[in-house]
Design an enzyme around this catalytic site. Sequence first.
Site, PDB file in Angstrom:
ATOM      1  N   LYS A 262       0.837  -1.210   0.000  1.00 39.94           N
ATOM      2  CA  LYS A 262       0.000   0.000   0.000  1.00 39.94           C
ATOM      3  C   LYS A 262       0.867   1.254   0.000  1.00 39.94           C
ATOM      4  CE  LYS A 262      -3.693  -2.479   2.373  1.00 39.94           C
ATOM      5  NZ  LYS A 262      -2.894  -3.709   2.626  1.00 39.94           N
ATOM      6  N   ASP A 307       7.034   2.215  16.601  1.00 37.29           N
ATOM      7  CA  ASP A 307       5.804   1.570  17.047  1.00 37.29           C
ATOM      8  C   ASP A 307       4.620   2.438  16.636  1.00 37.29           C
ATOM      9  OD1 ASP A 307       3.621   0.558  18.539  1.00 37.29           O
ATOM     10  OD2 ASP A 307       4.950  -0.137  20.137  1.00 37.29           O
ATOM     11  N   CYS A 379      -7.896  -6.674   6.737  1.00 41.41           N
ATOM     12  CA  CYS A 379      -8.178  -7.784   5.824  1.00 41.41           C
ATOM     13  C   CYS A 379      -8.901  -8.882   6.604  1.00 41.41           C
ATOM     14  CB  CYS A 379      -6.902  -8.311   5.161  1.00 41.41           C
ATOM     15  SG  CYS A 379      -5.633  -8.879   6.327  1.00 41.41           S
TER      16      CYS A 379
END
Length: 439
Positions: A262, A307, A379
Amino acid sequence: MKNVRKAAFEIVTKVLGGNGYSNLLLNQMIKSKEIDPVDVSLLTEIVYGTIQNKITLDYYLKDFIDMKKTKGWVKNILRISLYQMHFLDKIPNHAILNEAVTLAKDRGGKNSGNFVNAVLRNISRKGLKSLDDIKDQTERLSIQTSHPRWLVSLWLEQYGLDTTTKLCNANNSRPSIHCRLNLTKDDSNSLIKKLEDQEIEVSRHPFIEEGVKIIKGNIIGTSLYTDGYLTIQDFSSMLVAKILDPSESDDVLDTCAAPGGKTTHIAELMSNSGSVSACDIYDHKIKLIDEHVDRLGLKQIKTYKQDARELTKEFKAGTFDRVLIDAPCSGLGVIKRKPEIKYHKSRKDLSQIVKLQKEIIDDAVKLLKPGGRLVYSTCTINKRENEDIVNYILKNNSELSLYSEPFKQFGLDSDGTLQILDNDLGADLFFIACFRKQV
């Protein structure tokens, strides 16, 4: 050249032992050229078929062996053999049996070969019991489609019987291979012509210009792939960047960027201008993103080891025009591509992942400029990770509202969210939500 059933046995044993993903191990085996190209299709069929149908196969096998006492590797030989006997009709049983006995003897000696021989002959002689004998509807659907009972129950609660049945059956179909053309290097017509010149047949996506489905041929190892003219990426994954819809001058943040599909799509949509900040917590994943960036020839992506729950330590509030949170998730929308996922997850895992998703969101929303756009995607097929997260975002961020226009430009009926549960393109089952921050 390696025997195709031995290769299938090795991959299935690694995958079911939790030591790799089926799609990656298959690709590694094919790339290694240890398998004759004419056997690649059969290898793929046996590996995916055995893993996809493991629960069904074990239901049958338990009438013939002690599932607890039989060694794991022996069960795997029996699983791949029974899959061929029951689900494939072009391979003679005697050929399957001979290969299985040879595998067992090579691995465990004569006694193991004799055991496998006896079990398979017994199955061939007695046949398999009917699944219609299972009276409990949830149990029957679980065993028929080889999905854990907890997962079938979850989907029945959230989506009902018809949708759950369709989801489970679709997960046992073969995954399609989709590619994204790199339009920063050439136009789509020219790239498709180059694919055809290498005897690769494709079909176009109906509205994603850079999206194509591979109908025939193998692009891995071709010069078009190695030289960065295309990327393997599912259509649903491509839709995420299209909904984010970055402008060429935008500053864009991809909070959970690895492996970089992406991220690089966003950069290509920006015509290699503006800036894209790609973050991940692990060194090896940052390296993977960088490798994709270099292969595709993209210049405006900078990677950060950070993070995603603490990105405000790296960037100032209100820095970005576009923010993508492609969140860590349970992955239940890509079971067709990674069938082992359904065996390695539990309901407890789903609760833990929701906590992580919320922590990422709480930090990332602070980085969006007024008037900016935020896309949240997963997903997976689980309302707790999808629709409930949308409600969480809206409840805790009054300056954000759902934004439906990016979906409508593609003719998609949406209130600002889209759960892909079914499609004719063989695409993965994603959830995408788009928000806009008030000025």
